[in-house]
Design a protein around this motif. Structure first.
Motif, PDB file in Angstrom:
ATOM      1  N   GLY A 306       0.871  -1.139   0.114  1.00 37.45           N
ATOM      2  CA  GLY A 306       0.019  -0.054   0.080  1.00 37.45           C
ATOM      3  C   GLY A 306       0.980   1.317   0.099  1.00 37.45           C
ATOM      4  N   ARG A 307       2.169   1.188  -0.011  1.00 39.20           N
ATOM      5  CA  ARG A 307       3.006   2.420  -0.228  1.00 39.20           C
ATOM      6  C   ARG A 307       2.746   3.057  -1.356  1.00 39.20           C
ATOM      7  NH1 ARG A 307       6.242  -1.129   3.029  1.00 39.20           N
ATOM      8  NH2 ARG A 307       7.172  -1.947   1.167  1.00 39.20           N
ATOM      9  N   GLN A 308       2.640   2.264  -2.692  1.00 37.72           N
ATOM     10  CA  GLN A 308       2.463   3.213  -3.913  1.00 37.72           C
ATOM     11  C   GLN A 308       1.090   3.243  -4.470  1.00 37.72           C
ATOM     12  OE1 GLN A 308       5.473   3.903  -5.765  1.00 37.72           O
ATOM     13  NE2 GLN A 308       4.079   5.299  -6.851  1.00 37.72           N
ATOM     14  N   VAL A 309       0.300   2.108  -4.049  1.00 37.18           N
ATOM     15  CA  VAL A 309      -1.146   2.060  -4.477  1.00 37.18           C
ATOM     16  C   VAL A 309      -2.118   2.483  -3.289  1.00 37.18           C
ATOM     17  CG1 VAL A 309      -2.973   0.713  -5.742  1.00 37.18           C
ATOM     18  CG2 VAL A 309      -0.609   0.708  -6.338  1.00 37.18           C
ATOM     19  N   ILE A 310      -2.770   3.486  -3.427  1.00 38.57           N
ATOM     20  CA  ILE A 310      -3.829   3.892  -2.360  1.00 38.57           C
ATOM     21  C   ILE A 310      -5.088   3.476  -2.864  1.00 38.57           C
ATOM     22  CG2 ILE A 310      -4.718   5.454  -0.855  1.00 38.57           C
ATOM     23  CD1 ILE A 310      -2.025   6.935  -0.800  1.00 38.57           C
ATOM     24  N   THR A 311      -5.912   2.699  -2.351  1.00 35.95           N
ATOM     25  CA  THR A 311      -7.472   2.315  -2.705  1.00 35.95           C
ATOM     26  C   THR A 311      -8.314   2.973  -1.936  1.00 35.95           C
ATOM     27  OG1 THR A 311      -6.310   0.214  -3.336  1.00 35.95           O
ATOM     28  CG2 THR A 311      -8.724   0.294  -3.368  1.00 35.95           C
ATOM     29  N   LEU A 312      -9.341   3.590  -2.772  1.00 38.54           N
ATOM     30  CA  LEU A 312     -10.950   3.911  -2.156  1.00 38.54           C
ATOM     31  C   LEU A 312     -11.856   2.906  -2.387  1.00 38.54           C
ATOM     32  CD1 LEU A 312     -10.579   7.720  -3.370  1.00 38.54           C
ATOM     33  CD2 LEU A 312     -10.321   6.904  -1.013  1.00 38.54           C
ATOM     34  N   GLY A 313     -12.443   2.811  -1.447  1.00 39.55           N
ATOM     35  CA  GLY A 313     -13.794   1.799  -1.503  1.00 39.55           C
ATOM     36  C   GLY A 313     -14.958   2.518  -1.122  1.00 39.55           C
ATOM     37  N   VAL A 325     -20.399   5.180   4.329  1.00 45.36           N
ATOM     38  CA  VAL A 325     -19.438   4.526   4.825  1.00 45.36           C
ATOM     39  C   VAL A 325     -18.621   4.287   3.518  1.00 45.36           C
ATOM     40  CG1 VAL A 325     -18.605   2.204   5.907  1.00 45.36           C
ATOM     41  CG2 VAL A 325     -20.534   3.514   6.728  1.00 45.36           C
ATOM     42  N   GLY A 326     -17.356   4.686   3.855  1.00 43.00           N
ATOM     43  CA  GLY A 326     -16.325   4.178   2.710  1.00 43.00           C
ATOM     44  C   GLY A 326     -14.756   3.841   3.350  1.00 43.00           C
ATOM     45  N   TRP A 327     -13.858   3.703   2.535  1.00 46.60           N
ATOM     46  CA  TRP A 327     -12.746   3.299   3.406  1.00 46.60           C
ATOM     47  C   TRP A 327     -11.285   3.665   2.357  1.00 46.60           C
ATOM     48  CZ3 TRP A 327     -16.668  -0.193   2.490  1.00 46.60           C
ATOM     49  CH2 TRP A 327     -16.481  -1.013   1.057  1.00 46.60           C
ATOM     50  N   ILE A 328     -10.342   3.704   3.040  1.00 45.84           N
ATOM     51  CA  ILE A 328      -8.944   3.913   2.432  1.00 45.84           C
ATOM     52  C   ILE A 328      -8.178   2.607   2.916  1.00 45.84           C
ATOM     53  CG2 ILE A 328      -6.960   5.110   2.341  1.00 45.84           C
ATOM     54  CD1 ILE A 328      -8.355   7.511   3.294  1.00 45.84           C
ATOM     55  N   ARG A 329      -7.534   2.097   1.860  1.00 43.80           N
ATOM     56  CA  ARG A 329      -6.492   0.979   1.655  1.00 43.80           C
ATOM     57  C   ARG A 329      -5.078   1.476   1.579  1.00 43.80           C
ATOM     58  NH1 ARG A 329      -3.002  -2.499  -0.156  1.00 43.80           N
ATOM     59  NH2 ARG A 329      -2.943  -4.676   0.496  1.00 43.80           N
ATOM     60  N   ALA A 330      -4.213   1.534   2.390  1.00 41.70           N
ATOM     61  CA  ALA A 330      -2.795   2.100   2.168  1.00 41.70           C
ATOM     62  C   ALA A 330      -1.826   1.343   3.227  1.00 41.70           C
ATOM     63  CB  ALA A 330      -2.912   3.535   2.523  1.00 41.70           C
ATOM     64  N   ASP A 331      -0.719   1.848   3.015  1.00 38.73           N
ATOM     65  CA  ASP A 331       0.201   1.245   4.278  1.00 38.73           C
ATOM     66  C   ASP A 331       0.013   1.645   5.579  1.00 38.73           C
ATOM     67  OD1 ASP A 331       2.619   3.479   4.950  1.00 38.73           O
ATOM     68  OD2 ASP A 331       1.614   3.878   3.114  1.00 38.73           O
ATOM     69  N   PRO A 332       0.402   1.019   6.673  1.00 40.95           N
ATOM     70  CA  PRO A 332       0.006   1.516   8.042  1.00 40.95           C
ATOM     71  C   PRO A 332       0.380   3.027   8.329  1.00 40.95           C
ATOM     72  CG  PRO A 332       0.747  -0.994   8.045  1.00 40.95           C
ATOM     73  CD  PRO A 332       0.869  -0.248   6.811  1.00 40.95           C
ATOM     74  N   GLN A 333       1.507   3.482   7.913  1.00 40.50           N
ATOM     75  CA  GLN A 333       2.059   4.806   8.091  1.00 40.50           C
ATOM     76  C   GLN A 333       1.101   5.791   7.600  1.00 40.50           C
ATOM     77  OE1 GLN A 333       3.982   2.298   7.048  1.00 40.50           O
ATOM     78  NE2 GLN A 333       4.928   1.621   9.026  1.00 40.50           N
TER      79      GLN A 333
END
Length: 488
Positions: A306-313, A325-333
């Motif tokens: 998830g450092r390069q690709v950030i996903t929206l759902g 309700v939505g969400w972001i998927r990325a690296d923990p930092q």
């Protein structure tokens, strides 16, 4: 309330190709229709002062008499108000803001307005049960404060497990819950970019993303979609040449075109973004809306960290827009940084809705029987357009919720304005582009019942015929008085 001024260059960009040159409709009426539509769809806000009649006439290449007649018509309809020392200021007719859009009378003989701009569905069958489950489960949460900017653990685990089922290993620490995907995009925009920065977008794209960029004074860099698929070479060239803060793409059942990015293109796009160190925001709002086939594995599969690709759902399209309700998927930092940023905007998402969405995601039912209903409505609309507007070019999308119709000429804005006066509101192509692009396109959702689709097409046919009528059926005295304007 303070009044803002809209200058002529900005208004001209918003108007686009507002005037159909071969139409018998007088210029003042076409201008009034186009301005009315800008107010109704929010592209020109309320309490905005329009340019003066003389100034706007010079910018449009019209006579002042024509602009004055258009303004007079809008004042009579309640969309403009003249104020001493403030010129003509936008407003809505009395009572227009208190009624649902599909119940607003357009003030003419064509009856109530058919709002054909919403690419969304009513609530899925399981939503009520999910809410009932959430209310039963709520007492277990009442001992806590209820402020969790990253989201409750049960929903973060459910979203992470959903990515696992789709072939993308994900830890709950990589998930942040938001109030819809739009808030997620706004957070990412605030975190990654500032005024004057550039952002690469596929073109056309989701209209609210474009508006968010423009309101943040961020410069969208459009990369056009080819006839099929995506042009990764053009995207990479834009990455190298413009040094964008990030790129925004819709890879799954793209809004508005309905196309889906194939696995090889996903891999190539991530590689191009990695080479140029360009963060890639992938909007998966439409990922569950496949009608002819299931989507490929997520773009994030090519960057599981998830450092390069950030996903929206989002839960809005697949379950119900009212869930928010939505969400972001990325690296923990990144997730932790966004959580800290969020507390400056709001504190958390509602707990009941989060529990309900967790229940719906765990059930993993997808579209279910609604897929057959959407396929039937899509095919019905395609058949209507083929029979009634055969000069339009429309391809059948593999998924999504709308058709992207291509017109023979660049007149979408003029057609949409005329259609509004005939009782149907449609989204012209320029809403999905920058700098007035896509005047030859129209987005037509197939989410309405078939009888409403038929009514919408009939009104479109009438608008198309009126737009291209060589001789008017009847003309009022003001239209005849203004006919000389065609020769100026």
């Amino acid at each position: 309330m303070s009044t803002s001024l809209l200058r002529p260059p900005s208004l001209l960009r918003l108007l686009g190709a507002w005037r159909a040159k071969d139409s018998a409709e007088p210029a003042y009426r076409q201008l009034a229709q186009a301005l009315r539509m800008l107010v109704l769809d929010g592209r020109v806000g309320l309490n905005v002062r329009l340019p003066g009649e003389r100034e706007l006439a010079a910018a449009l290449g019209l006579s002042r008499t024509t602009v004055a007649a258009a303004f007079d018509r809008l004042r009579d309809e309640g969309y403009l108000e003249s104020r001493q020392g403030s010129g003509s200021v936008t407003r809505l007719p009395a009572g227009n803001g208190d009624m649902p859009p599909d119940e607003r009378d357009i003030g003419g003989s064509s009856g109530n307005l058919l709002n054909w701009t919403h690419a969304a569905l009513p609530a899925a069958p399981g939503v009520a049960r999910a809410y009932a489950h959430a209310v039963e489960a709520l007492p277990a949460y009442l001992g806590d404060l209820g402020y969790d900017p990253l989201g409750i653990a049960v929903l973060r685990r459910a979203i992470a497990a959903h990515y696992e089922r789709r072939g993308c290993p994900t830890h709950p620490d990589q998930i942040m819950v938001t109030n819809g995907a739009q808030q997620g995009f706004s957070l990412l925009l605030k975190w990654l970019a500032g005024p004057g920065d550039r952002v690469v977008i596929d073109h056309p794209t989701y209209h609210n993303a474009i508006q968010a960029l423009q309101r943040a004074h961020v410069v969208p860099v459009p990369v056009g979609l080819p006839a099929q698929g995506w042009d990764v070479d053009a995207m990479e060239a834009a990455f190298r040449q413009t040094s964008p803060r990030f790129a925004y793409v819709i890879a799954d059942f793209h809004n508005p075109t309905g196309r889906s990015m194939d696995p090889a293109t996903r891999r190539a796009l991530v590689a191009a973004a990695t080479r140029s160190h360009t963060p890639l925001i992938v909007d998966e709002t439409m990922v569950a809306m496949g009608l002819d086939f299931a989507p490929p594995p997520p773009v994030a599969m090519h960057d599981p960290s998830g450092r390069q690709v950030i996903t929206l759902g989002s839960a809005s399209k697949i379950f119900w827009g009212g869930l928010r309700v939505g969400w972001i998927r990325a690296d923990p930092q990144t997730v932790a940084a966004l959580g800290r940023l969020r507390t400056t905007m709001d504190m958390a998402s509602p707990v009941v809705e989060q529990i309900a969405v967790a229940q719906l995601i765990d059930a993993d039912v997808g579209l279910g029987e609604r897929a057959g209903m959407l396929r039937a409505r899509r095919d019905h609309l395609l058949g209507l357009l083929e029979r009634r507007l055969p000069h339009w070019r429309v391809e059948s999308p593999a998924g999504g919720l709308s058709l992207w119709a291509e017109l023979p000429r660049a007149e979408a804005t003029a057609l949409a304005a005329l259609a509004e006066s005939l009782g149907v509101r449609i989204a012209a192509g320029p809403r999905f582009g920058v700098s007035g692009a896509f005047e030859r396109f129209m987005r037509l959702p197939f989410t309405l019942p078939e009888d409403q689709l038929e009514a919408g097409v009939e009104r479109l046919v009438e608008a198309d015929a009126r737009l291209h009528a060589r001789m008017p059926k009847g003309r009022d005295s003001l239209a005849m008085a203004l006919d000389a304007d065609r020769l100026i």
